[in-house]
Write an enzyme that holds these catalytic residues in place. Structure first.
Site, PDB file in Angstrom:
ATOM      1  N   ARG A   1       7.824  24.608   8.514  1.00  0.00           N
ATOM      2  CA  ARG A   1       8.827  25.143   9.443  1.00  0.00           C
ATOM      3  C   ARG A   1       8.233  25.336  10.829  1.00  0.00           C
ATOM      4  O   ARG A   1       8.906  25.138  11.835  1.00  0.00           O
ATOM      5  CB  ARG A   1       9.392  26.457   8.880  1.00  0.00           C
ATOM      6  CG  ARG A   1      10.345  26.210   7.684  1.00  0.00           C
ATOM      7  CD  ARG A   1      10.524  27.463   6.855  1.00  0.00           C
ATOM      8  NE  ARG A   1      11.538  27.325   5.817  1.00  0.00           N
ATOM      9  CZ  ARG A   1      11.354  26.718   4.629  1.00  0.00           C
ATOM     10  NH1 ARG A   1      10.199  26.139   4.336  1.00  0.00           N
ATOM     11  NH2 ARG A   1      12.350  26.658   3.736  1.00  0.00           N
TER      12      ARG A   1
ATOM     13  N   ARG B   1      14.311  12.675  -6.695  1.00  0.00           N
ATOM     14  CA  ARG B   1      14.808  14.048  -6.496  1.00  0.00           C
ATOM     15  C   ARG B   1      16.201  14.060  -5.860  1.00  0.00           C
ATOM     16  O   ARG B   1      16.496  13.248  -4.989  1.00  0.00           O
ATOM     17  CB  ARG B   1      13.799  14.850  -5.664  1.00  0.00           C
ATOM     18  CG  ARG B   1      12.489  14.994  -6.416  1.00  0.00           C
ATOM     19  CD  ARG B   1      11.454  15.762  -5.643  1.00  0.00           C
ATOM     20  NE  ARG B   1      11.791  17.176  -5.481  1.00  0.00           N
ATOM     21  CZ  ARG B   1      11.025  18.036  -4.827  1.00  0.00           C
ATOM     22  NH1 ARG B   1       9.888  17.624  -4.271  1.00  0.00           N
ATOM     23  NH2 ARG B   1      11.375  19.295  -4.717  1.00  0.00           N
TER      24      ARG B   1
ATOM     25  N   ASP C   1       7.850  28.243  -8.003  1.00  0.00           N
ATOM     26  CA  ASP C   1       6.698  27.334  -7.928  1.00  0.00           C
ATOM     27  C   ASP C   1       5.503  27.850  -8.735  1.00  0.00           C
ATOM     28  O   ASP C   1       4.519  27.126  -8.929  1.00  0.00           O
ATOM     29  CB  ASP C   1       6.282  27.115  -6.466  1.00  0.00           C
ATOM     30  CG  ASP C   1       7.381  26.403  -5.675  1.00  0.00           C
ATOM     31  OD1 ASP C   1       8.262  25.780  -6.301  1.00  0.00           O
ATOM     32  OD2 ASP C   1       7.363  26.493  -4.436  1.00  0.00           O
TER      33      ASP C   1
ATOM     34  N   LYS D   1      11.809  19.167  -9.531  1.00  0.00           N
ATOM     35  CA  LYS D   1      10.684  19.335  -8.613  1.00  0.00           C
ATOM     36  C   LYS D   1       9.890  18.015  -8.578  1.00  0.00           C
ATOM     37  O   LYS D   1      10.401  16.976  -8.960  1.00  0.00           O
ATOM     38  CB  LYS D   1       9.824  20.527  -9.044  1.00  0.00           C
ATOM     39  CG  LYS D   1      10.582  21.851  -9.024  1.00  0.00           C
ATOM     40  CD  LYS D   1      11.022  22.247  -7.627  1.00  0.00           C
ATOM     41  CE  LYS D   1      11.733  23.584  -7.600  1.00  0.00           C
ATOM     42  NZ  LYS D   1      12.296  23.909  -6.293  1.00  0.00           N
TER      43      LYS D   1
ATOM     44  N   ARG E   1       9.101  19.784 -14.261  1.00  0.00           N
ATOM     45  CA  ARG E   1       7.974  20.676 -14.578  1.00  0.00           C
ATOM     46  C   ARG E   1       8.108  21.351 -15.930  1.00  0.00           C
ATOM     47  O   ARG E   1       7.118  21.896 -16.434  1.00  0.00           O
ATOM     48  CB  ARG E   1       7.787  21.724 -13.454  1.00  0.00           C
ATOM     49  CG  ARG E   1       7.174  21.111 -12.216  1.00  0.00           C
ATOM     50  CD  ARG E   1       6.954  22.107 -11.076  1.00  0.00           C
ATOM     51  NE  ARG E   1       6.289  21.447  -9.967  1.00  0.00           N
ATOM     52  CZ  ARG E   1       6.279  21.893  -8.709  1.00  0.00           C
ATOM     53  NH1 ARG E   1       6.909  23.012  -8.404  1.00  0.00           N
ATOM     54  NH2 ARG E   1       5.635  21.234  -7.767  1.00  0.00           N
TER      55      ARG E   1
ATOM     56  N   ARG F   1       1.191  21.120  -8.453  1.00  0.00           N
ATOM     57  CA  ARG F   1       1.162  22.412  -9.162  1.00  0.00           C
ATOM     58  C   ARG F   1       0.826  22.215 -10.653  1.00  0.00           C
ATOM     59  O   ARG F   1       0.174  23.060 -11.261  1.00  0.00           O
ATOM     60  CB  ARG F   1       2.481  23.167  -8.991  1.00  0.00           C
ATOM     61  CG  ARG F   1       2.805  23.416  -7.523  1.00  0.00           C
ATOM     62  CD  ARG F   1       3.487  24.692  -7.205  1.00  0.00           C
ATOM     63  NE  ARG F   1       3.900  24.667  -5.796  1.00  0.00           N
ATOM     64  CZ  ARG F   1       3.143  25.060  -4.777  1.00  0.00           C
ATOM     65  NH1 ARG F   1       1.938  25.538  -4.992  1.00  0.00           N
ATOM     66  NH2 ARG F   1       3.572  24.995  -3.533  1.00  0.00           N
TER      67      ARG F   1
END
Ligand code: SPQ
Length: 431
Positions: free
Chosen positions: A28, A123, A318, A345, A349, A391
């Protein structure tokens, strides 16, 4: 494709680790600085692959971005000043980049094509293209605008009041960013509060952002101008989660995690750890640039299984891969529900974590919207894969600290997306 092997930790993890910059805030900071008027300096920016993709897309649109002595300076071009990109914009693996950027591009006068890697190609984009089209945007893509590449012909937009079916900061941010260039008022109402970095940072850039008391409804007005400012990016609590988990499962560990962002829309992991029986000390609490920050001290301890669901999920979405690993070492059953968002994601996941943890000897099964994990289990080790999901890669690495045999993680380079140098930092805590 690189593999990494993580061996049993022979002693507890010790030391102080400074967390890398927050990924959501880093994206951002560059994006907002680019559409602001005047210069912005950014300190603590995460130089992970995803945020570098945001920088490279903005450079393709004529934004001058300098890097010197760990400070990034962005020379803003204003909302109407972006240049039409001559080539396709490539967001790499970054869902945040494609969704927020599409919101910005929809209301400009530019034509652009935005795409990403294989994971991005799977996605769902209709969650942003649908409301953006309601605002008047001309966006197309495979599967009727749901899949990349997205072709965006910018044009004038009108504000909408959007009731979002999902609690998603990317959906909320894409609509609000389009709203900056739309006629009239734009509001987004969510079923539960998602991370609010866009709201906080737009305010820091001088935009009036109105929020309901509970934070679920956010409203801005078209025509608002962003003014360049100085941004300080705190450490990423989502990165800290791996080290909290590492210390909690490795006997005799004591770690201090420095400079961790403590935004309440992100601290669900701390609530869960407390419920599991962990003792985490929050020290040196302070405010930096409108975001709360603290140091966290974590000590090894026994954990118990719990139930996780409801409005807590967006506050820790997350961190669920790391929580799944923790749950294998907690006594009793952990049930994670209402987490269907995990399926869209970087990988699904739920499926990747369940299949890879089973491979390491964990007792875990997938459900429709989460997973059920039985603990405490002795992990055996073996070879697993991140499947290109940062992750997942970092979560599986934690298993190597306690498994009987080493854990080898295939496609380990994925960790660079949010935590470059992760394996070195983890090994550093072992000495
Ligand atoms: O950017 P990307 O790829 O979507 O990254 C992830 C992650 O794990 O790093 C999700 F896969 O984080 C998202 C997060 O899940 C980052 C984000 C943001 O910065 O706005 C918001 C969350 O996604 P969503 O869909 O709930 O808005």
């Amino acid at each position: 494709m690189a593999s990494e092997k993580v061996n049993l930790a022979k002693t507890g993890l010790k030391g102080a680790v400074r967390m890398p910059g927050d990924k959501s805030i880093s994206h951002r900071s560059v994006l907002f600085a680019a559409i602001a008027e005047g210069n912005t300096t950014i300190q603590g920016f995460l130089k992970g692959a995803d945020c570098l993709s945001t920088i490279s897309c903005m450079r393709q649109m004529g934004v001058e971005i300098e890097e010197k002595d760990e400070v990034i300076t962005v020379h803003g071009r204003g909302l109407d000043g972006l240049k039409e990109p001559l080539e396709v914009l490539d967001v790499g693996n970054s869902g945040t980049t494609i969704r927020l950027l599409s919101g910005v591009l929809s209301g400009t006068s530019l034509y652009s094509v935005v795409t990403g890697d294989e994971s991005i190609a799977r996605r769902p984009m209709s969650r942003i293209t649908y409301p953006l089209k309601m605002m008047g945007a001309a966006i197309d893509g495979r599967d009727d605008g749901n899949l990349t590449p997205l072709a965006i012909r910018g044009r004038s937009l009108k504000g909408i009041d959007y009731i979002s079916p999902v609690a998603s900061a990317q959906v909320k941010s894409a609509i609000l960013l389009a709203g900056l260039n739309a006629k009239g008022k734009t509001s987004v109402t969510e079923p539960a509060v998602s991370r609010d970095h866009t709201e906080r940072m737009l305010t820091a850039f001088g935009v009036e952002v109105n929020r309901d008391e509970d934070g679920r409804r956010v409203e801005i007005y078209g025509g608002a101008k962003l003014t360049g400012t100085d941004v300080y990016v705190p450490g990423d609590i989502s990165s800290a989660a791996f080290f909290l988990a590492a210390a909690l499962i490795t006997p005799d560990s004591h770690l201090t995690l420095e400079n961790v962002g403590m935004n309440p829309t992100r601290t669900g992991i701390l609530d869960v750890l407390e419920q599991m029986g962990a003792h985490i000390q929050v020290k040196r609490e302070r405010m930096q640039n409108g975001e709360p920050v603290a140091d966290l001290e974590v000590t090894y301890g026994t954990l118990k299984g719990i139930q996780i669901g409801g409005d807590l999920i967006p506050r820790l979405i997350d961190e669920i891969p790391a929580i799944a690993v923790l749950a294998t070492q907690a006594s009793g059953t952990t049930v994670i529900k209402n987490a269907g968002e995990l399926k869209v994601k970087e990988t699904n996941r739920i499926d990747t974590m369940v299949s890879q943890l089973q491979q390491l000897g964990a007792k875990v099964k997938a459900t429709n919207d989460g997973m059920i994990i039985e603990g405490k289990t002795d992990l055996v080790g073996g070879t697993v894969s991140s499947f290109g999901d940062h992750r997942v890669g970092m979560s599986l690495a934690l298993c190597g600290l306690i498994a009987k045999n080493p854990v080898t993680i295939k496609e380990a380079e994925a960790v660079d997306v949010s935590f470059p140098g992760f394996f070195n930092v983890l090994n550093g805590c072992k000495n």
